[in-house]
Design a protein around this motif. Structure first.
Motif, PDB file in Angstrom:
ATOM      1  N   LYS A   1       0.784  -1.161   0.134  1.00 22.34           N
ATOM      2  CA  LYS A   1      -0.116  -0.005  -0.137  1.00 22.34           C
ATOM      3  C   LYS A   1       0.972   1.133  -0.131  1.00 22.34           C
ATOM      4  CE  LYS A   1      -4.183  -2.010   1.733  1.00 22.34           C
ATOM      5  NZ  LYS A   1      -5.385  -1.615   2.783  1.00 22.34           N
TER       6      LYS A   1
ATOM      7  N   MET B   1       1.030   3.979  -2.829  1.00 22.55           N
ATOM      8  CA  MET B   1       0.743   5.496  -2.405  1.00 22.55           C
ATOM      9  C   MET B   1       1.939   6.439  -3.007  1.00 22.55           C
ATOM     10  SD  MET B   1      -0.496   7.198   0.985  1.00 22.55           S
ATOM     11  CE  MET B   1       0.980   7.054   2.006  1.00 22.55           C
TER      12      MET B   1
ATOM     13  N   THR C   1       1.538   9.223  -6.010  1.00 23.89           N
ATOM     14  CA  THR C   1       1.820  10.533  -5.767  1.00 23.89           C
ATOM     15  C   THR C   1       2.789  10.877  -7.036  1.00 23.89           C
ATOM     16  OG1 THR C   1       1.812  10.138  -3.410  1.00 23.89           O
ATOM     17  CG2 THR C   1       3.083  12.077  -4.295  1.00 23.89           C
TER      18      THR C   1
ATOM     19  N   PRO D   1      -3.800   9.577   2.555  1.00 25.34           N
ATOM     20  CA  PRO D   1      -4.820   8.753   1.515  1.00 25.34           C
ATOM     21  C   PRO D   1      -5.937   9.530   0.892  1.00 25.34           C
ATOM     22  CG  PRO D   1      -4.117   7.337   3.561  1.00 25.34           C
ATOM     23  CD  PRO D   1      -3.714   9.012   3.773  1.00 25.34           C
TER      24      PRO D   1
END
Length: 129
Positions: free
Chosen positions: A4, A8, A12, A63
């Motif tokens: 995860k 992420m 980004t 998030p």
């Protein structure tokens, strides 16, 4: 959890490329700028030394900002940005003091606002208003 975090980071970077795309709407660019700025700032809005609450920004706010930013990007730009992020990875520098200055300015503005709010309430009750 590691997967995860990796996703992420990839998202980004894809947001960074979507921000640069000329067809990305202004509102999406604004939120992407806030999201990336917050991620790159060495200062958190909620300091990590505050128990439990200090970690909420990393677990909830970041998030959430990423998901909302992705939803504002047009459907034809997002896959292109993800592909570019996978093919041309770059390192976004976290020690960006411009973004840190922005976070400090936000904190100072909030402190000033609450100081004025409570000062006016205290003076209002003292003078019988």
């Amino acid at each position: 959890m590691k997967a995860k975090v990796k996703r992420m980071k990839q998202d980004t970077l894809a947001l960074y490329y979507a921000y640069q795309h000329p067809a990305t709407p202004f509102i999406a660019k604004l939120l992407i700028g806030i999201t990336i700025g917050y991620l790159l700032s060495p200062i958190d809005l909620i300091p990590d030394f505050i128990p439990v609450i200090g970690l909420l920004d990393d677990l909830l706010i970041v998030p959430f900002l990423i998901v909302v930013s992705i939803r504002l990007i047009p459907k034809e730009i997002w896959p292109e940005s993800k592909l570019k992020a996978a093919q041309s990875p770059i390192i976004l520098n976290k020690n960006n003091w411009l973004f840190a200055s922005l976070i400090v300015a936000i904190w100072l503005a909030l402190l000033f606002f609450f100081f004025r709010l409570f000062k006016n309430r205290h003076l209002g009750t003292k003078n019988g208003i």
